[in-house]
Design a protein around this motif. Structure first.
Motif, short mmCIF file in Angstrom:
data_model
loop_
_atom_site.label_atom_id
_atom_site.label_comp_id
_atom_site.label_asym_id
_atom_site.label_seq_id
_atom_site.Cartn_x
_atom_site.Cartn_y
_atom_site.Cartn_z
N LEU A 36 -28.15 -93.51 -20.12
CA LEU A 36 -29.67 -93.83 -20.32
C LEU A 36 -29.92 -94.75 -21.48
CD1 LEU A 36 -32.63 -93.50 -19.62
CD2 LEU A 36 -32.58 -91.57 -21.18
N ALA A 37 -29.00 -94.48 -22.44
CA ALA A 37 -29.06 -95.11 -23.76
C ALA A 37 -28.74 -96.60 -23.48
CB ALA A 37 -28.35 -94.52 -24.83
N SER A 38 -27.66 -96.64 -22.46
CA SER A 38 -27.12 -98.08 -22.43
C SER A 38 -27.97 -98.98 -21.42
CB SER A 38 -25.74 -97.82 -21.52
OG SER A 38 -25.37 -99.20 -20.95
N PHE A 39 -28.67 -98.13 -20.51
CA PHE A 39 -29.88 -98.68 -19.69
C PHE A 39 -30.77 -99.28 -20.48
CE2 PHE A 39 -32.95 -98.83 -16.07
CZ PHE A 39 -31.83 -99.70 -15.23
N VAL A 40 -31.50 -98.43 -21.36
CA VAL A 40 -32.54 -98.98 -22.24
C VAL A 40 -31.91 -100.05 -23.22
CG1 VAL A 40 -34.14 -97.99 -24.20
CG2 VAL A 40 -33.53 -96.62 -22.37
N ALA A 41 -30.84 -100.09 -23.61
CA ALA A 41 -30.35 -101.01 -24.45
C ALA A 41 -30.10 -102.38 -23.86
CB ALA A 41 -29.06 -100.91 -25.02
N GLU A 42 -29.74 -102.29 -22.24
CA GLU A 42 -29.82 -103.44 -21.69
C GLU A 42 -31.01 -104.23 -21.64
OE1 GLU A 42 -28.32 -102.63 -17.82
OE2 GLU A 42 -26.12 -102.04 -18.67
N ASP A 43 -32.31 -103.27 -21.68
CA ASP A 43 -33.58 -103.84 -21.67
C ASP A 43 -33.80 -104.38 -23.14
OD1 ASP A 43 -33.86 -103.41 -19.05
OD2 ASP A 43 -34.76 -101.66 -19.12
N ARG A 44 -33.07 -104.03 -24.06
CA ARG A 44 -33.32 -104.75 -25.35
C ARG A 44 -34.33 -103.61 -25.96
NH1 ARG A 44 -34.10 -111.01 -25.46
NH2 ARG A 44 -35.86 -110.28 -24.30
N PHE A 45 -34.42 -102.40 -25.72
CA PHE A 45 -35.23 -101.67 -26.54
C PHE A 45 -34.53 -100.61 -27.42
CE2 PHE A 45 -38.15 -102.89 -23.37
CZ PHE A 45 -39.33 -102.83 -24.02
N LEU A 46 -33.16 -100.73 -27.35
CA LEU A 46 -32.15 -99.91 -28.40
C LEU A 46 -31.20 -100.90 -28.61
CD1 LEU A 46 -31.72 -96.53 -26.65
CD2 LEU A 46 -32.75 -96.80 -28.67
N PRO A 47 -30.38 -100.55 -29.75
CA PRO A 47 -29.41 -101.64 -30.13
C PRO A 47 -28.30 -101.93 -29.28
CG PRO A 47 -29.74 -100.17 -31.78
CD PRO A 47 -30.62 -99.59 -30.72
N ARG A 48 -27.87 -103.19 -28.90
CA ARG A 48 -26.87 -103.45 -27.89
C ARG A 48 -25.52 -102.80 -27.88
NH1 ARG A 48 -28.48 -110.02 -28.36
NH2 ARG A 48 -30.60 -110.00 -27.04
N LEU A 49 -25.00 -102.29 -28.90
CA LEU A 49 -24.02 -101.53 -29.29
C LEU A 49 -23.79 -100.30 -28.28
CD1 LEU A 49 -24.12 -98.93 -31.09
CD2 LEU A 49 -24.48 -100.80 -33.09
N LEU A 50 -24.91 -99.96 -27.84
CA LEU A 50 -24.84 -98.85 -26.82
C LEU A 50 -24.71 -99.12 -25.64
CD1 LEU A 50 -28.19 -96.84 -28.18
CD2 LEU A 50 -25.86 -96.05 -28.38
N THR A 51 -24.31 -100.32 -25.27
CA THR A 51 -24.14 -100.79 -23.77
C THR A 51 -22.45 -100.87 -23.78
OG1 THR A 51 -24.22 -103.28 -24.30
CG2 THR A 51 -26.11 -102.19 -23.55
N ARG A 87 -40.56 -101.70 -31.19
CA ARG A 87 -39.97 -102.63 -32.51
C ARG A 87 -38.93 -103.20 -32.40
NH1 ARG A 87 -39.43 -105.87 -35.70
NH2 ARG A 87 -39.98 -105.86 -37.58
N ILE A 88 -37.95 -102.49 -31.86
CA ILE A 88 -36.38 -103.16 -31.76
C ILE A 88 -36.63 -104.34 -30.68
CG2 ILE A 88 -34.36 -102.66 -30.81
CD1 ILE A 88 -34.37 -99.87 -31.91
N ASN A 89 -37.33 -103.88 -29.56
CA ASN A 89 -37.61 -104.97 -28.65
C ASN A 89 -38.05 -106.25 -29.21
OD1 ASN A 89 -39.64 -105.96 -26.29
ND2 ASN A 89 -37.41 -105.60 -25.43
N ARG A 90 -39.14 -105.97 -29.93
CA ARG A 90 -39.95 -107.01 -30.50
C ARG A 90 -38.84 -107.93 -31.54
NH1 ARG A 90 -44.56 -105.34 -34.08
NH2 ARG A 90 -45.09 -104.34 -32.18
N GLU A 91 -38.22 -107.26 -32.11
CA GLU A 91 -37.14 -108.01 -32.98
C GLU A 91 -36.08 -108.79 -31.94
OE1 GLU A 91 -35.20 -109.61 -36.34
OE2 GLU A 91 -37.29 -108.22 -36.07
N TYR A 92 -35.81 -108.34 -31.02
CA TYR A 92 -34.85 -109.00 -30.02
C TYR A 92 -35.44 -110.35 -29.55
CZ TYR A 92 -30.62 -105.65 -30.17
OH TYR A 92 -29.70 -104.83 -30.33
#
Length: 650
Positions: A352-367, A477-482
């Motif tokens: 799930l964290a990888s999936f959310v990170a792919e959408d740029r809502f979590l840090p990309r290192l989780l992918t 907020r993470i997504n906004r930064e990306y």
């Protein structure tokens, strides 16, 4: 000669040899293994779901609670049916990891989907802590019943729970298939154990030999006095609270949809079959445990041990040698399935964290997949957070259950609402039936969330209520930064990578004349700049004079050394001033090379303090200035010199 670092060699020894990316397709779960791995959390919830219902009812209506638990259990099973139909829809339509998150994202947009993301992430963290704590309770219950009241393991609850979480993390870091082999068997042992308890209890009940629990035993939850009126005097509020507590039996139902990527092809069909099998098993277990509690009057204890399911096993099997063996089997199977139920989040959370990170809502290192193709960063993050929660609550199931169901039932609500919106937009067979089922699932799940938030607010649910909006805000907020970074790239003019400066100078910062400095000077010449200059900031004038004398006397370098006065010993300030003076014409670009001496031994690190990162931070924000840190293995160079060999400077 191997170039592997010591830490990598340790990781390889602990986790095994690395797996190549091409083997991702091999790291999939068959249906039987998936049922053991992904369903452990859901199935094991039956070990404490009925007990949580009784914990609310017994203090209010006393022995009448054992009658009331049956209609409450029936309501729980009805919700189970609705959610099974709902999630069968989810895994059929959405065959990527994410479950309710992807349902909400596709139907309500990415921002609203973060509510589901936070709900699931919080639920996974709490699930690890709850399952492990309940598993330790099962072991303590075994000691209590077998040892005739001995509770010598109480002080080990927290350290044992911590050790189990670390073991789960290690197993999952080794990879999906290893985790499957390690964690599938306990689920089947638990099914067999509870099935055996129910069978023996049924036989003894038909012959009139099934005993009752002692409702006056020391440590039991105080019995209330049933009054007159509706449902033995229990208010609707109490019944709803019992229903919400019993909803903890359904936690883990979403795990299959969140971990659907771990299934073999065809993923949707295999996930749906496993989901239906899991729900059927759960229904039998929950109904069986509640029914047995109804007949035996197994009552919760204030401190949580012995558990209701442990009492039922003791009452069913009796006190003889065979009964003790049966009790040991049941409790060990229960502890194992609860511990391995905590493994489900280690599969679902990283996906799930990888999936959310792919959408740029979590840090990309989780992918990123790790050494053994597992999402190692997600596993490590889950481990750290669940350990922190365990330490804060002291591994108390009572304190953790207050945080437990809110997250998962919020996810159920998002899934049901999203599927309702999905079917409203389409004309298909059984459209009205699907809309009705998913709407009911969403409404009932939302009601459970509301009941839990109100009735458990002062018992710890306030923490989840506070964390939810903060978590959603953080993800957005993470997504906004990306998005800002991506937008900045779009605004760059054509040919932004072409140099604008007409001249290029290279400064090599010199602390002393050694092999690291010579390597930096050689690299400076390879940059083909207009000018190469060695620079030393004279903080210690005596050292500066000695360095200048050595520099002039050596033939090892053809570059001149410039001494820059630094009387106030503000090295970074002096470097910034020099860089600004060099580039002030707007047509000169400057590259600063900083030799960084690396030492493998502790003494070398202590004697030679590195300032490269500090200098890079001081100059990194200046226009027309670039900083490059050049690492040099000083320890290895010294070893080669001592053995009579000249170290390489390339």
């Amino acid at each position: 000669m191997t170039l592997d670092r010591p830490m990598y060699r340790v990781k390889r020894r602990l986790l095994g040899k690395p797996l190549t990316t091409e083997r991702v397709s091999e790291e999939k779960l068959g249906n039987r293994t998936a049922l053991g791995v992904l369903a452990s959390d859901c199935i094991s919830s039956s070990a404490y779901g009925s007990e949580e219902m009784l914990r609310v009812l017994v203090p209010v209506v006393g022995a009448a609670a054992f009658t009331m638990v049956m209609p409450v259990t029936g309501a729980i099973l009805l919700v189970l049916l609705l959610l099974t139909l709902c999630y069968s829809d989810v895994v059929t339509i959405y065959t990527r990891a994410g479950g309710s998150y992807v349902v909400a994202r596709e139907n309500f947009g990415p921002d609203v989907a973060q509510v589901a993301a936070v709900a699931l992430l919080v639920d996974y963290i709490v699930t690890v802590a709850v399952q492990v704590s309940a598993g330790t309770n099962a072991l303590i219950s075994l000691a209590h019943l077998v040892g005739n009241g001995w509770t010598g393991l109480d002080h080990l609850q927290l350290p044992v729970s911590v050790m189990v979480i670390v073991l789960l993390a290690y197993g999952n870091l080794r990879g999906v298939r290893e985790a499957g082999r390690m964690f599938a068997l306990p689920a089947y042992l638990f099914m067999a154990a509870i099935g055996l308890v129910l069978l023996v209890a049924a036989v003894r009940g038909l012959t009139g030999e099934l005993p009752h629990a002692d409702l006056e035993a020391p440590g039991v939850v105080p019995l209330g006095t049933p009054g007159d009126g509706w449902l033995y005097g229990a208010s609707l509020f109490i019944v709803l609270r019992s229903f919400a507590n019993g909803g903890s039996s359904l936690t883990g139902l979403e795990a299959i949809s969140n971990g659907i990527s771990a299934f073999r092809e065809p993923q949707g069909r295999n996930a749906r079959r496993t989901l239906v099998a899991m729900s059927c098993v759960l229904a039998v277990l929950v109904l069986g445990v509640s029914t047995l509690a109804h007949y035996t009057h197994a009552v919760p204890y204030t401190d949580g041990t012995p558990t209701v399911i442990a009492q039922e096993a003791r009452l069913a099997f009796g006190n003889g040698t065979a009964g003790t063996i049966g009790l040991v089997f049941v409790q060990l199977a229960t502890a194992l399935v609860l511990y391995t139920g905590a493994n489900t989040p280690f599969t679902g959370f990283p996906f799930l964290a990888s999936f959310v990170a792919e959408d740029r809502f979590l840090p990309r290192l989780l992918t990123r997949r790790g050494h053994r193709l597992a999402f190692s960063n997600g596993i490590i993050a889950l481990t750290a957070l669940s350990l922190a929660l365990l330490l804060v609550t002291g591994a108390s199931v009572d304190k953790l259950v207050a945080l437990y169901a809110i997250g998962v039932f919020t996810a159920f609500t998002m899934a049901g609402s999203g599927l309702t919106a999905y079917h409203l937009r389409r004309r298909e067979p059984l459209r009205r039936v699907k809309i009705t089922v998913n709407t009911l699932a969403a409404i009932i799940s939302a009601a459970v969330v509301l009941i839990f938030a109100i009735t458990k607010f002062t018992e710890g649910a306030w923490l989840v209520v506070v964390v939810f909006p903060l978590g959603v805000w953080a993800l957005i907020r993470i997504n906004r930064e990306y998005r800002h970074e991506a937008a900045a790239l779009q605004r760059l003019p054509e040919g932004a990578d072409r140099p604008r400066a007409r001249r290029h100078q290279v400064f090599v910062l010199v602390e002393t004349l050694d092999l690291a400095t010579l390597k930096a000077l050689r690299y400076a010449h390879e940059l083909r700049s207009d000018r190469v200059q060695a620079v030393h900031f004279a903080i210690d004038e005596a050292h500066a004079r000695r360095l200048s004398a050595v520099w002039e006397s050596t033939s090892a370098t053809s570059v001149e050394l410039e001494l820059v006065a630094c009387p106030d010993r503000r090295l970074r300030h002096a470097m910034r001033e020099l860089a600004l003076r060099t580039t002030q014409d707007g047509e000169t670009s400057l590259t600063v090379l900083v030799p960084r001496r690396m030492y493998t031994n502790a003494l070398g690190k202590l004697l030679h303090r590195g300032t490269g990162e500090t200098m890079a931070r001081a100059l990194g924000q200046l226009p027309h200035v670039a900083v490059t840190i050049l690492p040099f293995d000083a320890s290895r160079a010294l070893q080669m010199l001592e053995s009579g060999h000249m170290p390489e400077l390339d």
